[in-house]
Design an enzyme around this catalytic site. Structure first.
Site, PDB file in Angstrom:
ATOM      1  N   ASN A 175     -20.402  38.098 -11.498  1.00  0.00           N
ATOM      2  CA  ASN A 175     -19.875  39.019 -12.485  1.00  0.00           C
ATOM      3  C   ASN A 175     -20.164  38.477 -13.907  1.00  0.00           C
ATOM      4  O   ASN A 175     -20.094  37.266 -14.121  1.00  0.00           O
ATOM      5  CB  ASN A 175     -18.366  39.124 -12.188  1.00  0.00           C
ATOM      6  N   THR A 204     -23.737  45.499 -12.087  1.00  0.00           N
ATOM      7  CA  THR A 204     -23.408  44.497 -11.070  1.00  0.00           C
ATOM      8  C   THR A 204     -22.538  45.154  -9.993  1.00  0.00           C
ATOM      9  O   THR A 204     -21.934  46.212 -10.220  1.00  0.00           O
ATOM     10  CB  THR A 204     -22.666  43.287 -11.686  1.00  0.00           C
ATOM     11  N   ALA A 205     -22.480  44.506  -8.845  1.00  0.00           N
ATOM     12  CA  ALA A 205     -21.802  45.102  -7.685  1.00  0.00           C
ATOM     13  C   ALA A 205     -20.330  45.395  -7.968  1.00  0.00           C
ATOM     14  O   ALA A 205     -19.745  46.307  -7.370  1.00  0.00           O
ATOM     15  CB  ALA A 205     -21.939  44.176  -6.484  1.00  0.00           C
ATOM     16  N   CYS A 206     -19.741  44.628  -8.880  1.00  0.00           N
ATOM     17  CA  CYS A 206     -18.320  44.820  -9.160  1.00  0.00           C
ATOM     18  C   CYS A 206     -18.087  46.025 -10.082  1.00  0.00           C
ATOM     19  O   CYS A 206     -16.937  46.339 -10.412  1.00  0.00           O
ATOM     20  CB  CYS A 206     -17.753  43.559  -9.801  1.00  0.00           C
ATOM     21  N   GLY A 207     -19.178  46.677 -10.505  1.00  0.00           N
ATOM     22  CA  GLY A 207     -19.029  47.875 -11.329  1.00  0.00           C
ATOM     23  C   GLY A 207     -19.176  47.596 -12.811  1.00  0.00           C
ATOM     24  O   GLY A 207     -19.217  48.526 -13.618  1.00  0.00           O
TER      25      GLY A 207
END
Ligand SMILES: Cc1cc2nc3c(=O)[nH]c(=O)nc-3n(C[C@H](O)[C@H](O)[C@H](O)COP(=O)(O)O)c2cc1C
Length: 180
Positions: free
Chosen positions: A123, A154-157
Site C-alpha cells: 500500500n 493498488t489492490a487495497c483501492g
C-alpha cells in the site's frame, strides 16, 4: 542461463510472482522458489513448482525436511536472488538480519558478491512510512538493488506508488543484473 532463487513475501502481489516464475523459467533459467510461511498461505508452493519444474520451499523445520539444511544448500546453489514481492515485514527482517524463517535465513547465507534484487510491493502509505524507507535505505547500503515500485491503482483501492513491477519488467532487471 542462471540458477535463480525467487523469494516471495506475503503481499497480494504474490499472484504476479507465479507469472514471473514462469517467465524466468521460459527464459531458460533454473528457478527455485522460497515462500515465507504467510506467503504460502496466499499462494500454494505447488503452483510455483508446476511452472518452474523445481521444488518450492517454505519451512525447513517440516518433518519431511529432517536431515537437510535448506538455507545453506539453497544459498550455495543460488547465482542470483530476487525478492518479489517484498512485503514490509520481509523487508524489515532482511534489513535487520532477523533470520526467523527459511526466506530470511537463506538470504543471510548467500555470499555478498552474488547479485540481489528486491521489489517492494505494498500500500502507498505503507511504502512511504519511515520505518519502511529506513529499512530500504539499509538494504541499498548492504548492496541490494531495490527496484522502483510502480504507481497506479493498488489492490487495497488506493492510488499511488507501491505496485509490484510487471513480470516482464522484472525479467528484464534480472537479465541486466546477470550481464553485469
Ligand atoms: C490478503 C493480504 C494481502 C497483503 N498484501 C500486502 C502487501 O501487498 N504488502 C505488504 O507489505 N503486506 C501485505 N499484507 C500484510 C502482510 O501479509 C503481513 O504484514 C505479513 O506479516 C507479512 O509476512 P511476510 O513478512 O512473511 O511477508 C497483506 C496481508 C493480506 C492478508
Amino acid at each position: 542461463m542462471a540458477k535463480l532463487v525467487l523469494v516471495c513475501g506475503a503481499s497480494v502481489a504474490i499472484y504476479k510472482a507465479c507469472d514471473l516464475a514462469s517467465k524466468l523459467f521460459q527464459a531458460g533459467h533454473a528457478v527455485r522458489t522460497v515462500l515465507t510461511p504467510r506467503g504460502a498461505r496466499l499462494v500454494a508452493p505447488q503452483l510455483f513448482e508446476a511452472v518452474t519444474g523445481e521444488s518450492a520451499w517454505v519451512d525447513e523445520f517440516a518433518p519431511e525436511r529432517r536431515g537437510a539444511m535448506d538455507h545453506i544448500e539453497l544459498a550455495k546453489w543460488a547465482e542470483l536472488v530476487l525478492v518479489a514481492p517484498a512485503s514490509a515485514g520481509l523487508i524489515a527482517r532482511l534489513a535487520h538480519g532477523q533470520a526467523d524463517d527459511l526466506a530470511s535465513t537463506f538470504v543471510l547465507a548467500v555470499p555478498a558478491a552474488r547479485p540481489r534484487l528486491l521489489a517492494p510491493a505494498m500500500n502507498p502509505t505503507m511504502l512511504a512510512a519511515r520505518p519502511v524507507q529506513r529499512n530500504l535505505a539499509v538494504l541499498r547500503e548492504d548492496g541490494w538493488r531495490v527496484l522502483e515500485p510502480g504507481t497506479g491503482h493498488t489492490a487495497c483501492g488506493d492510488e499511488g506508488k507501491g505496485r509490484l513491477p510487471e513480470p516482464a519488467e522484472l525479467l528484464g532487471e534480472v537479465e541486466r543484473a546477470l550481464r553485469h
